[in-house]
Write an enzyme that holds these catalytic residues in place. Sequence first.
Site, mmCIF file in Angstrom:
data_model
loop_
_atom_site.group_PDB
_atom_site.id
_atom_site.type_symbol
_atom_site.label_atom_id
_atom_site.label_comp_id
_atom_site.label_asym_id
_atom_site.label_seq_id
_atom_site.Cartn_x
_atom_site.Cartn_y
_atom_site.Cartn_z
ATOM 1 N N GLU A 388 0.836 -1.218 0.000
ATOM 2 C CA GLU A 388 0.000 0.000 0.000
ATOM 3 C C GLU A 388 0.869 1.266 0.000
ATOM 4 O O GLU A 388 0.624 2.214 0.731
ATOM 5 C CB GLU A 388 -0.991 -0.028 1.167
ATOM 6 C CG GLU A 388 -2.047 -1.103 0.950
ATOM 7 C CD GLU A 388 -3.257 -0.991 1.842
ATOM 8 O OE1 GLU A 388 -3.629 0.145 2.198
ATOM 9 O OE2 GLU A 388 -3.835 -2.025 2.158
HETATM 10 C C1 LIG Z 1 2.184 -9.839 0.255
HETATM 11 C C2 LIG Z 1 1.860 -8.781 -0.740
HETATM 12 C C3 LIG Z 1 0.539 -8.432 -0.985
HETATM 13 C C4 LIG Z 1 0.236 -7.456 -1.941
HETATM 14 N N1 LIG Z 1 -1.083 -7.166 -2.205
HETATM 15 C C5 LIG Z 1 -1.381 -6.350 -3.244
HETATM 16 C C6 LIG Z 1 -2.748 -6.150 -3.663
HETATM 17 O O1 LIG Z 1 -3.696 -6.684 -3.056
HETATM 18 N N2 LIG Z 1 -2.976 -5.375 -4.747
HETATM 19 C C7 LIG Z 1 -1.973 -4.761 -5.432
HETATM 20 O O2 LIG Z 1 -2.257 -4.078 -6.408
HETATM 21 N N3 LIG Z 1 -0.674 -4.905 -5.060
HETATM 22 C C8 LIG Z 1 -0.361 -5.690 -3.995
HETATM 23 N N4 LIG Z 1 0.949 -5.871 -3.612
HETATM 24 C C9 LIG Z 1 1.999 -5.148 -4.321
HETATM 25 C C10 LIG Z 1 2.625 -4.056 -3.472
HETATM 26 O O3 LIG Z 1 1.738 -2.986 -3.311
HETATM 27 C C11 LIG Z 1 3.943 -3.660 -4.157
HETATM 28 O O4 LIG Z 1 4.850 -4.722 -3.893
HETATM 29 C C12 LIG Z 1 4.507 -2.352 -3.661
HETATM 30 O O5 LIG Z 1 3.708 -1.285 -4.104
HETATM 31 C C13 LIG Z 1 5.948 -2.106 -4.141
HETATM 32 O O6 LIG Z 1 6.092 -2.332 -5.496
HETATM 33 P P1 LIG Z 1 7.257 -3.285 -6.028
HETATM 34 O O7 LIG Z 1 7.187 -4.550 -5.213
HETATM 35 O O8 LIG Z 1 7.126 -3.415 -7.490
HETATM 36 O O9 LIG Z 1 8.585 -2.572 -5.643
HETATM 37 P P2 LIG Z 1 9.365 -1.490 -6.513
HETATM 38 O O10 LIG Z 1 8.425 -0.438 -6.957
HETATM 39 O O11 LIG Z 1 10.169 -2.197 -7.554
HETATM 40 O O12 LIG Z 1 10.336 -0.904 -5.417
HETATM 41 C C14 LIG Z 1 11.551 -1.556 -5.003
HETATM 42 C C15 LIG Z 1 12.277 -0.622 -4.040
HETATM 43 O O13 LIG Z 1 12.575 0.608 -4.718
HETATM 44 C C16 LIG Z 1 12.010 1.695 -4.007
HETATM 45 N N5 LIG Z 1 11.589 2.707 -4.972
HETATM 46 C C17 LIG Z 1 10.818 2.548 -6.068
HETATM 47 N N6 LIG Z 1 10.645 3.706 -6.691
HETATM 48 C C18 LIG Z 1 11.320 4.633 -5.984
HETATM 49 C C19 LIG Z 1 11.525 6.036 -6.124
HETATM 50 N N7 LIG Z 1 10.967 6.754 -7.083
HETATM 51 N N8 LIG Z 1 12.293 6.665 -5.209
HETATM 52 C C20 LIG Z 1 12.864 5.983 -4.191
HETATM 53 N N9 LIG Z 1 12.692 4.666 -4.007
HETATM 54 C C21 LIG Z 1 11.924 3.993 -4.883
HETATM 55 C C22 LIG Z 1 10.864 1.100 -3.205
HETATM 56 O O14 LIG Z 1 10.535 1.889 -2.087
HETATM 57 C C23 LIG Z 1 11.442 -0.248 -2.824
HETATM 58 O O15 LIG Z 1 12.269 -0.098 -1.707
HETATM 59 C C24 LIG Z 1 1.270 -6.816 -2.640
HETATM 60 C C25 LIG Z 1 2.609 -7.151 -2.365
HETATM 61 C C26 LIG Z 1 2.910 -8.120 -1.445
HETATM 62 C C27 LIG Z 1 4.352 -8.464 -1.197
#
Ligand SMILES: Cc1cc2nc3c(=O)[nH]c(=O)nc-3n(C[C@H](O)[C@H](O)[C@H](O)COP(=O)(O)OP(=O)(O)OC[C@H]3O[C@@H](n4cnc5c(N)ncnc54)[C@H](O)[C@@H]3O)c2cc1C
Length: 586
Positions: A388
Amino acid sequence: MPGVKSSFMKSLFNGSFNESQLHNYPFFDTPGESDFRLMHRSIEDWIKENCDAMKFDDDKKLPPEVVQGCREMGLFGLIIPEAYGGSEFSQTFYTRTLEMMNHYDASLCITVGAHQSIGLKGLYLFGTDEQKKMYMPRLATGELIAAFALTEPGAGSDAAGLKARLVRDGDSYVLNGSKLWITNGGMADFFTVFAKEEIDGEDKITAIMVTRDMGGVSHGPEEQKLGIRASSTVEVYFKDVRVPAANVLSKPGDGFKVAMGILNQGRLGLAGGALGAIKSVLNQSIGYAKNRKAFGHSISDFGLIQDMITEMTCHAYAVESMTYLTTSFVDAGDMDYSLEAAICKVYGTEAAWRVLNLGMQIHGGNGYMKDYGLERKLRDGRIGIIFEGTNEILRLFIALTGLKEPASEYKRIGRELQSLQNVRNLDSLNDAISRFGVISEFAFNQVKQNVVAEKVEGFNEVLSKEAERLSTAVKALSNTTAKLIRQYGQKLVDEQMQLARLADIAIDTFMIAAVLSRANSVIERFGGPEKNAQELALAQLIVRNAKARINQNVYNIKANKDEDVRAVAKYVTEFERYPFQLADRT
Ligand SMILES: Cc1cc2nc3c(=O)[nH]c(=O)nc-3n(C[C@H](O)[C@H](O)[C@H](O)COP(=O)(O)OP(=O)(O)OC[C@H]3O[C@@H](n4cnc5c(N)ncnc54)[C@H](O)[C@@H]3O)c2cc1C
């Protein structure tokens, strides 16, 4: 937002401060409290009797009879209006329920929470009466379980990069794409899906409600996860799904607004859940520390254990004070609370992680063993910092949202300054200098208008130092905001480490405000300072520590090594592994 009062926190970034919002901390005495307590107790009794968190975690699923029990207890309809068969809980009642559920089982809490906080929240916030009539009754009973489908393999934090596609065809759309890590995805029949459609030659995000019975909806196997293992997390596939155009939420192209609206409120549920975890680990650790003997004493007699217990208690009190102040803003119905909700999520989830770690330390080796349940809670608690909105993204959100108004004021002033640069002769230069002086002063005053007084008024004398600290915290926030805008201008968006410091100043300022408000109201309403000496001392400790962190952040904004930090990261990243192996020096 028309008709919506500016948020408490947004005003603070500008240095203007409505202290009356702090004079009556919202204790739990709103209409409906006694009915709520009855329902709360019956849910808690049911959980105690029917939920074995350790077994669910081992089995990696909630038993069908427990999901059915949730339906029968009305847990899927907590926030749904009574007219559609729900309990119509306020944000405060709902958050308190999630807090209690997370005390016992994070997977159960996430299942019920994802259904309401994000799965059906789009319909709740943006749905038309027709749409609500169509889906709300079945969502309230849990006949339909809801999921929120935004993330894709290539689009997490950067949600705008999503690829799922909606193509309009007469009165319906055809949806294609896949969504990753969808909570409840394995059992959901109702999905709030975000996909791109072409509108006037441009790709825009549209939010649309999709049900499994439309055909073409399927999902992959359950993910193998670190924690919240009994909750369902799967990839969901949409193949040529024909969705009525009437299922669009808000209007085509408004998907980003819908997603942000949902998440702004959803985050408070996570803060409530974090609070549940904090209290559960604190309670367990207190019991353990009293009973565990070492060197002829209960370990609770040792200063270093006391330090941990007090830190845990501070986190519980701070998160509770901030979260329920914010839920009261939501329940007031006319306030913008997006900043406060993000603050509660960031601080709450990180405080929970810290408390889980301290709790494990107090338990020593036993904490590491499965039987004590702490290792499961630790695994479960980690996700809060990631989903979230990761806490990095939310810190940027807090800082940039807070900066928006003061920055636009500066931009206006900047335009006036620009006009002065076209001076051609001495007279106009002199004129320019004097006008520059006027304008700088104007800028200074504009940005500091309504700046908080030396000491904010209306708080009990015993809290005068804390009231003073709130005042200096607000000044630090608004002065730092102005300083960063002046120093970096538009380049500020690239100064993430500075923005994170500003966000942390905002978080601690809100903490001071919420804790002061609560402690003052406790004294005023529940018998004065002496009767509440312990709570007063705790509040004073929290305020003191928060102010010390603010001072440190203000200092770090002035004097930091950000350039060196960036250089090390760049060098190491380019090297593609640890570059300083001692063994390489031989
Ligand atoms: C158990 C679980 C349940 C989930 N449930 C849902 C759900 O119900 N619906 C849904 O839609 N999604 C869901 N998600 C997805 C979740 O919301 C995303 O994993 C989250 O938003 C982060 O995206 P990402 O994993 O692609 O990480 P990334 O966006 O790839 O980020 C990786 C790292 O880079 C950092 N980062 C990225 N961009 C920047 C920036 N511009 N500046 C600085 N740092 C940055 C992040 O903070 C993080 O530390 C779920 C994930 C998990 C693990």
